[in-house]
Design an enzyme around this catalytic site. Structure first.
Site, PDB file in Angstrom:
ATOM      1  N   LYS A 164      26.704 104.657  66.761  1.00 29.83           N
ATOM      2  CA  LYS A 164      26.330 103.258  66.534  1.00 29.83           C
ATOM      3  C   LYS A 164      24.915 103.071  67.079  1.00 29.83           C
ATOM      4  O   LYS A 164      24.699 102.894  68.268  1.00 29.83           O
ATOM      5  CB  LYS A 164      27.288 102.294  67.228  1.00 29.83           C
ATOM      6  CG  LYS A 164      26.948 100.827  66.967  1.00 29.83           C
ATOM      7  CD  LYS A 164      27.915  99.907  67.680  1.00 29.83           C
ATOM      8  CE  LYS A 164      27.558  98.451  67.394  1.00 29.83           C
ATOM      9  NZ  LYS A 164      26.278  98.054  67.999  1.00 29.83           N
ATOM     10  N   SER A 204      27.427 103.200  71.285  1.00 31.95           N
ATOM     11  CA  SER A 204      26.500 102.115  71.607  1.00 31.95           C
ATOM     12  C   SER A 204      25.742 102.378  72.900  1.00 31.95           C
ATOM     13  O   SER A 204      24.972 103.330  72.985  1.00 31.95           O
ATOM     14  CB  SER A 204      27.274 100.794  71.661  1.00 31.95           C
ATOM     15  OG  SER A 204      26.399  99.700  71.655  1.00 31.95           O
TER      16      SER A 204
END
Length: 575
Positions: free
Chosen positions: A444, A419
């Site tokens: 992600k 992320s």
């Protein structure tokens, strides 16, 4: 022109005989009207319904002109070319009145007006909305405005709203929550989920510095993963209960308190892992071919995001060096300030290069990732924010917040890097600012924003996907490092420094080769004035992603979309 509804009685003889002084010769193409019935006013009304204003005026003026010039004691004449039209008009108007009384006509007009108003109104529920309905609509509207996929997983979002309000029971708050969850499940997006008030409060506390749990960040296994079914450990907080028990990135959680995680939602699992301080939780962990049953006591896990130290490299003269090591474990509200403080402290000790360790950093607050990238970059694009129609925002930096843009920099990553960590790593790599060492990251590539609803509950909504400055979509792929790390390379800072000092160690890294590459990257970036990339978007939207106190190169909106609901900061999948 036609005079509708006029009652005319041609009587040339009676007109002439009764008025001996009348000497006007009637044109051959005209006839004399002996009288004009009172129905002429109805006739004029009929004209208004069936003829243009210009034609009305012509008829009235024509009658007046002829009347003024040739009006006798008994009437006036009309040109004969109008006679056929007048007779037909009279016949039609009388027939219309006989077949359709005025009340019928008024009824038909009324029905038409009602339908004209009813059609647009029918687009919204016509019944009285309850408080529960309004909460559901608030959640529906949030998705409608903020969700990244404007096809809503291939369904009519407006039709779903109407069907849900008619068919889903919403008699109390729990039934409304069930209806909202059911609505979100149709999007087939595991990262877009509903949070009850307590869960929403817990999520917020996780971004502020502490959680009570076992110190695990979890996620879904990749589809090509041959591991047993369950949830994958993205990272284990250093010093936390799970970390002390030997739980590592890549391990599989097969059960929590004897409940299988094969079909368990990651947010349900996160809630089960958290609890009161000192309470116990049972975990079944698969590590490779080994399965372990662990009993862990929950405790308050401090999320101090930064640790730093100096690695002394022995040598004489220029061969001696000092390397500043910074371990960034999460992107909470303290992260960017803590990194800045660590850099200042290390610089006071005359370090010549930096190592930024992002291993097992599962992400966190998106704006913190942007701010930390600005610390290291002189100039350049940090990340592109995209939706289904292309790039809509560009986050970049002009160097005004940079404090460490010149020293050689090495970044360590692994499959627990996810992320916001991937945004930072991708920006440093694509701008030639740092060399990446390790293994491919988690992958992600989507961004969630947290929205609070009026009753204190909330929703985490996927608002965008991102691309690195080189336009790489990393979702489910990850960022590929420049070089691997030795298999035995340690994760703790004490042993890590030894791998830079001892050539006989199995984890040894030649610091000269390592930082020569990092130095050349830094030089290239500065010579080019920063690798600033740009793109021409196919569309842009001026809402959905919150505006933080960072420099954003906004793209001009191509539509006039309504403003997004109030959102909290975006975050990654850390728990």
């Amino acid at each position: 022109m036609v005079l509708l509804g006029c009652s005319v009685r041609p009587s040339k003889s009676s007109l002439l005989s009764s008025n001996p002084n009348f000497s006007y010769k009637v044109p051959s193409n005209s006839f004399v009207v002996s009288s004009v019935d009172i129905k002429i006013w109805n006739c004029l009304s009929c004209v208004r319904l069936n003829a243009s204003v210009r034609k009305q005026r012509f008829v009235i003026q024509s009658i007046r002109r002829d009347s003024n010039a040739h009006l006798s004691a008994h009437g006036f004449y009309l040109p004969r070319k109008f006679s056929v039209r007048v007779r037909k008009a009279v016949k039609f108007c009388v027939g219309f009145r006989e077949r359709f009384p005025i009340i019928v006509f008024q009824f038909v007009v009324g029905v038409m007006l009602f339908m004209a108003v009813a059609v647009p109104v029918s687009k919204s529920p016509s019944w009285a909305l309850t408080e529960e309905n309004l909460l559901f609509l608030e959640a529906w509207r949030t998705i409608d405005r903020a969700y990244v996929d404007k096809t809503f997983n291939g369904q009519s979002w407006f039709r779903y709203r109407e069907n849900a309000l008619r068919n889903e029971p919403m008699n109390n708050r729990e039934e409304t929550y069930v209806a909202i969850r059911k609505m979100l499940s149709t999007l087939d997006d595991p990262f877009t989920r509903f949070l009850e008030p307590e869960k929403f409060k817990s999520l917020r506390s996780g971004t502020k510095g502490a959680l009570t749990g076992v110190g695990l960040s979890i996620g879904y296994p990749t589809k090509n993963d041959s591991s047993p079914p369950g949830l994958v450990v993205i990272s284990s907080a250093p010093g936390g209960p799970a970390n002390r028990a030997g739980v590592l990135s890549g391990d599989i959680i097969m059960a929590i308190d004897n409940t299988s995680t094969e079909t368990m939602d990651i947010y349900d699992a996160a809630e089960r892992l958290q609890g009161t301080d000192g309470s116990a939780v049972e975990l079944t962990i698969s590590s490779g071919l080994t399965t372990r049953h662990l009993s862990l006591k929950r405790e308050k896990v401090s999320l101090n995001p930064v640790k730093s130290r100096i690695c002394e490299i022995s040598g004489t003269g220029k061969d001696a060096s000092r390397i500043g090591y910074i371990k960034l474990s999460s992107f909470n509200e303290n992260a960017s300030g803590a990194v800045r403080e660590a850099i200042d402290d290390l610089r006071r000790d005359n370090v010549s290069a930096f190592i930024l360790d992002l291993r097992d950093n599962s992400g966190g607050l998106f704006p913190e990732g942007i701010k930390i990238a600005q610390i290291w970059l002189d100039k350049g694009v940090i990340v592109y924010i995209c939706d289904s129609r292309g790039v809509r925002d560009i986050y970049d930096t002009d160097g005004s917040n940079a404090i460490a843009a010149s020293e050689p920099l090495v970044v360590l990553v692994n499959k627990g890097t996810a992320s916001a960590s991937e945004i930072l790593a991708g920006a440093l790599k694509d701008n030639k600012r740092a060399v990446l060492l390790g293994e491919p990251t988690f992958g992600k590539g989507k961004i969630q924003s947290v929205f609070e609803l009026s009753d204190g509950s909330g929703m985490a909504v996927t608002v965008a996907r991102y691309e690195t400055p080189a336009h790489t979509d990393i979702n489910k792929v990850g960022i590929i490092p420049d070089h691997p790390l030795p298999a035995s390379f340690p994760k703790d800072e004490d042993n890590l420094c030894g791998c830079l000092q001892d050539p006989t160690s199995g984890c040894y890294l030649d610091r000269f080769v390592l930082f020569l590459a990092a130095s050349s990257y830094s030089t290239l970036s500065h010579e080019n004035g920063g690798t600033v990339l740009s793109t021409q978007p196919s569309a842009a939207i001026d809402h959905e992603v919150p505006k933080w106190e960072v420099r954003v190169r906004k793209l001009k909106p191509l539509d006039s979309s309504p403003p997004a609901p109030k959102a909290g900061p975006s975050r990654g999948p850390g728990h």
